[in-house]
Design a protein around this motif. Structure first.
Motif, PDB file in Angstrom:
ATOM      1  N   SER A   1      -8.260   4.287   5.185  1.00 55.16           N
ATOM      2  CA  SER A   1      -7.021   4.558   4.625  1.00 55.16           C
ATOM      3  C   SER A   1      -7.114   5.769   3.704  1.00 55.16           C
ATOM      4  O   SER A   1      -8.197   5.866   2.812  1.00 55.16           O
ATOM      5  CB  SER A   1      -6.390   3.367   4.036  1.00 55.16           C
ATOM      6  OG  SER A   1      -5.821   3.782   2.793  1.00 55.16           O
ATOM      7  N   LYS A   2      -6.252   6.833   3.569  1.00 57.59           N
ATOM      8  CA  LYS A   2      -6.560   7.861   2.905  1.00 57.59           C
ATOM      9  C   LYS A   2      -5.632   7.880   1.609  1.00 57.59           C
ATOM     10  O   LYS A   2      -4.735   6.947   1.457  1.00 57.59           O
ATOM     11  CB  LYS A   2      -5.906   9.073   3.516  1.00 57.59           C
ATOM     12  CG  LYS A   2      -6.307   9.360   4.952  1.00 57.59           C
ATOM     13  CD  LYS A   2      -7.708   9.755   5.095  1.00 57.59           C
ATOM     14  CE  LYS A   2      -8.060  10.305   6.571  1.00 57.59           C
ATOM     15  NZ  LYS A   2      -9.436  10.287   6.784  1.00 57.59           N
ATOM     16  N   GLN A   3      -6.241   8.504   0.178  1.00 59.64           N
ATOM     17  CA  GLN A   3      -5.589   8.386  -0.731  1.00 59.64           C
ATOM     18  C   GLN A   3      -4.092   8.460  -0.613  1.00 59.64           C
ATOM     19  O   GLN A   3      -3.314   7.946  -1.408  1.00 59.64           O
ATOM     20  CB  GLN A   3      -6.176   9.316  -1.797  1.00 59.64           C
ATOM     21  CG  GLN A   3      -7.441   8.947  -2.525  1.00 59.64           C
ATOM     22  CD  GLN A   3      -7.122   7.913  -3.514  1.00 59.64           C
ATOM     23  OE1 GLN A   3      -5.822   7.439  -3.888  1.00 59.64           O
ATOM     24  NE2 GLN A   3      -8.131   7.185  -4.133  1.00 59.64           N
ATOM     25  N   ASN A   4      -3.814   9.727  -0.034  1.00 55.56           N
ATOM     26  CA  ASN A   4      -2.141  10.182  -0.078  1.00 55.56           C
ATOM     27  C   ASN A   4      -1.290   9.552   1.165  1.00 55.56           C
ATOM     28  O   ASN A   4      -0.465  10.266   1.377  1.00 55.56           O
ATOM     29  CB  ASN A   4      -2.383  11.614  -0.117  1.00 55.56           C
ATOM     30  CG  ASN A   4      -3.013  12.090   1.166  1.00 55.56           C
ATOM     31  OD1 ASN A   4      -3.530  11.653   2.089  1.00 55.56           O
ATOM     32  ND2 ASN A   4      -2.890  13.474   1.187  1.00 55.56           N
ATOM     33  N   GLU A   5      -1.648   8.418   1.314  1.00 56.13           N
ATOM     34  CA  GLU A   5      -1.024   7.818   2.650  1.00 56.13           C
ATOM     35  C   GLU A   5      -0.823   6.306   2.630  1.00 56.13           C
ATOM     36  O   GLU A   5      -1.759   5.643   2.001  1.00 56.13           O
ATOM     37  CB  GLU A   5      -1.982   8.145   3.705  1.00 56.13           C
ATOM     38  CG  GLU A   5      -1.491   7.578   5.165  1.00 56.13           C
ATOM     39  CD  GLU A   5      -2.750   7.800   6.216  1.00 56.13           C
ATOM     40  OE1 GLU A   5      -2.645   8.255   7.147  1.00 56.13           O
ATOM     41  OE2 GLU A   5      -3.791   7.177   5.901  1.00 56.13           O
ATOM     42  N   GLY A   6       0.273   5.987   2.716  1.00 58.58           N
ATOM     43  CA  GLY A   6       0.619   4.617   2.618  1.00 58.58           C
ATOM     44  C   GLY A   6      -0.339   3.741   3.681  1.00 58.58           C
ATOM     45  O   GLY A   6      -0.622   4.204   4.730  1.00 58.58           O
ATOM     46  N   LEU A   7      -0.464   2.453   3.334  1.00 59.41           N
ATOM     47  CA  LEU A   7      -1.439   1.601   4.524  1.00 59.41           C
ATOM     48  C   LEU A   7      -0.601   1.641   5.875  1.00 59.41           C
ATOM     49  O   LEU A   7      -1.093   1.714   6.716  1.00 59.41           O
ATOM     50  CB  LEU A   7      -1.365   0.118   3.672  1.00 59.41           C
ATOM     51  CG  LEU A   7      -2.580  -0.332   3.008  1.00 59.41           C
ATOM     52  CD1 LEU A   7      -2.320  -1.824   2.673  1.00 59.41           C
ATOM     53  CD2 LEU A   7      -3.811   0.001   3.644  1.00 59.41           C
TER      54      LEU A   7
ATOM     55  N   LEU B   1     -11.171   1.592   2.006  1.00 55.49           N
ATOM     56  CA  LEU B   1     -10.079   0.665   2.639  1.00 55.49           C
ATOM     57  C   LEU B   1      -9.741   1.254   4.010  1.00 55.49           C
ATOM     58  O   LEU B   1      -9.645   2.480   4.383  1.00 55.49           O
ATOM     59  CB  LEU B   1      -8.751   1.249   1.818  1.00 55.49           C
ATOM     60  CG  LEU B   1      -7.929  -0.167   1.130  1.00 55.49           C
ATOM     61  CD1 LEU B   1      -6.796   0.342   0.534  1.00 55.49           C
ATOM     62  CD2 LEU B   1      -7.930  -1.408   1.772  1.00 55.49           C
TER      63      LEU B   1
ATOM     64  N   VAL C   1       2.069   4.705  -1.597  1.00 52.06           N
ATOM     65  CA  VAL C   1       1.645   5.692  -2.209  1.00 52.06           C
ATOM     66  C   VAL C   1       1.732   5.590  -3.534  1.00 52.06           C
ATOM     67  O   VAL C   1       0.850   5.503  -4.493  1.00 52.06           O
ATOM     68  CB  VAL C   1       1.635   7.282  -1.682  1.00 52.06           C
ATOM     69  CG1 VAL C   1       1.097   8.170  -2.501  1.00 52.06           C
ATOM     70  CG2 VAL C   1       0.993   7.213  -0.215  1.00 52.06           C
TER      71      VAL C   1
ATOM     72  N   ARG D   1      -2.555   5.738  -7.441  1.00 53.52           N
ATOM     73  CA  ARG D   1      -2.428   4.968  -6.445  1.00 53.52           C
ATOM     74  C   ARG D   1      -3.411   3.753  -6.566  1.00 53.52           C
ATOM     75  O   ARG D   1      -4.686   4.107  -6.779  1.00 53.52           O
ATOM     76  CB  ARG D   1      -3.180   5.889  -5.240  1.00 53.52           C
ATOM     77  CG  ARG D   1      -2.443   5.668  -3.941  1.00 53.52           C
ATOM     78  CD  ARG D   1      -3.093   4.461  -3.083  1.00 53.52           C
ATOM     79  NE  ARG D   1      -2.283   3.803  -2.045  1.00 53.52           N
ATOM     80  CZ  ARG D   1      -2.814   4.319  -0.907  1.00 53.52           C
ATOM     81  NH1 ARG D   1      -3.699   5.114  -0.549  1.00 53.52           N
ATOM     82  NH2 ARG D   1      -1.855   3.763   0.229  1.00 53.52           N
TER      83      ARG D   1
ATOM     84  N   GLY E   1       0.889  -1.032  -0.105  1.00 45.70           N
ATOM     85  CA  GLY E   1      -0.057   0.052   0.095  1.00 45.70           C
ATOM     86  C   GLY E   1       0.980   1.408  -0.067  1.00 45.70           C
ATOM     87  O   GLY E   1       0.148   2.258   0.377  1.00 45.70           O
TER      88      GLY E   1
END
Lengths: 231, 231
Positions: free
Chosen positions: B50-56, B13, A84, A91, A82
């Motif tokens: 989980s945000k678009q601009n942030e890794g899991l 997610l 980015v 993404r 996951g």
DNA sequence: TATTTAAGTGTTAAAATTACACTTTAGTTT
DNA sequence: AAACTAAAGTGTAATTTTAACACTTAAATA
């Protein structure tokens, strides 16, 4: 209307499959030579997007079937990737799965259509995105699993010989094993049925065929048995 | 514009965190008594979208920090849960993580604000959705990992005694261990620095304090060493 | 100074793992 | 038909690892 969160938090979810096969000598992966963007011309794992109305595991099954025609084979989740920027397109979170298949069984036409090829794990080409990470993790996972769970049989034909089984373990762990010790250990677990047939394809004398007995295994497990192979 | 796939394939997610602590007697999980829908009034893991601009992984770190105030602690991905109906609200794929924290260190105010409580792993209440599955898998994972990797120390204070360490392993595996064998094995791996200090909180005599030495561990690993504790 | 309580320490037996080499089988060659 | 070849098959002894087991030590407290 959503109970939860705005549209902009919704994300693309993919699954990618690390597909193992064993050709009696080497452990191999089924890889795609991509003929679509992104990464056109590069090697990659077979993947696909996860649909709204389909579980992740089902998505992996679908992708595996798309490439190999196979269903109901060993398929296990590996890891969710996951970062980015893992996909340069946009993404995408990808959940990787790995599968163990009997290398005789796959659908040759589908594999050809998809421009896929078997590549030995000892010689994996450069792969798109973070697929190399997936492959590396899959190999570690297989190595951890194969010594404590009877999953090696998934890579062999229904009937196999002791030398074949040993050679599989040698391929997985890249290590020569002593055939007496190996055979002793395997036999002592009492998970295999020895058949009255011999396979003569690799020697004049021929080697006895065996078959993994899942019922015996389940029976033993319920009594507290732990599978283990020394490597 | 998307290179890939239509909007309707985008999905929610989430990440959920299984947070372990050890209070010198029991292994515990930090659980939330939910005061929001869905599952209001029920127990659950701490989670978040989980945000678009942030890794899991970053999402899991954020969620963990939200509840405990802690950063840079042991945090590992457990599994991605993707059944279509796992969340009755709507389709949400959740990636579960588990974390090992030093139970003295968390932020009491945040925990209170979030209506979270420590519950012994031996007495986990009913949980929302598939959180029970996550908890069960996390415990199995911890048990597998703790015997082959030096992660137990993450649950203990920087300085700890041999009896404390033993009691941690006894809590993880729900099994009494022989202190002579345990101590012998741990000492023989040569991963701990024995300090000149004693902890007198649990006996008159006092027990010597030890500290895990990650450099020594790395050094040994690079020479082919494998951590292992017999349980 | 006697008592209490947990910490600390070594040895022996059993089990598991590793190392190691010759015999058998049956097809192929002479 | 006898000799050869190549892989399959098989047992034992040494070593290492694991498991079982009980008394002594230290220091605070009564």
């Amino acid at each position: 209307m959503s109970l939860y969160s705005p549209l902009e938090d919704r994300q693309l979810l993919a699954v990618d499959c690390v597909i193992y096969g064993f050709d009696n000598h080497e452990l191999k992966l089924l890889l795609i030579k991509r003929n679509m963007e992104p990464g056109k011309g590069m090697w990659s794992l077979m993947g696909g997007f996860s649909k709204q109305n389909e579980g992740l595991y089902q998505a992996a099954e679908r992708v595996l079937k798309q490439l190999t025609g196979l269903q109901n084979v060993y398929l296990e989740q590996l890891f969710a990737y996951g970062d980015v920027d893992r996909d340069p397109g946009e993404r995408v979170v990808s959940v990787a799965y790995y599968s163990l298949i009997k290398i005789e069984d796959y659908d040759k036409d589908l594999v050809k259509e998809n421009n896929a090829h078997w590549r030995p794990v000892s010689d994996i080409p450069d792969l798109v995105f973070d697929h190399r990470e997936m492959v590396d993790k899959a190999l570690k996972r297989l190595r951890r699993r194969a010594r404590i769970q009877p999953i090696g049989f998934e890579l062999l034909p229904e009937k196999f010989t002791m030398p074949q089984l040993q050679s599989l373990y040698e391929a997985i762990y890249q290590k020569d094993l002593d055939k007496r010790n190996f055979c002793k250990k395997i036999i002592s677990m009492d998970l295999l049925d020895k058949l009255d047939e011999k396979d003569k394809s690799s020697s004049k004398k021929g080697a006895f065929l065996y078959r993994f007995n899942p019922e015996k295994y389940q029976e033993l497990v319920s009594k507290g048995f732990y599978f283990s192979v020394d490597v």
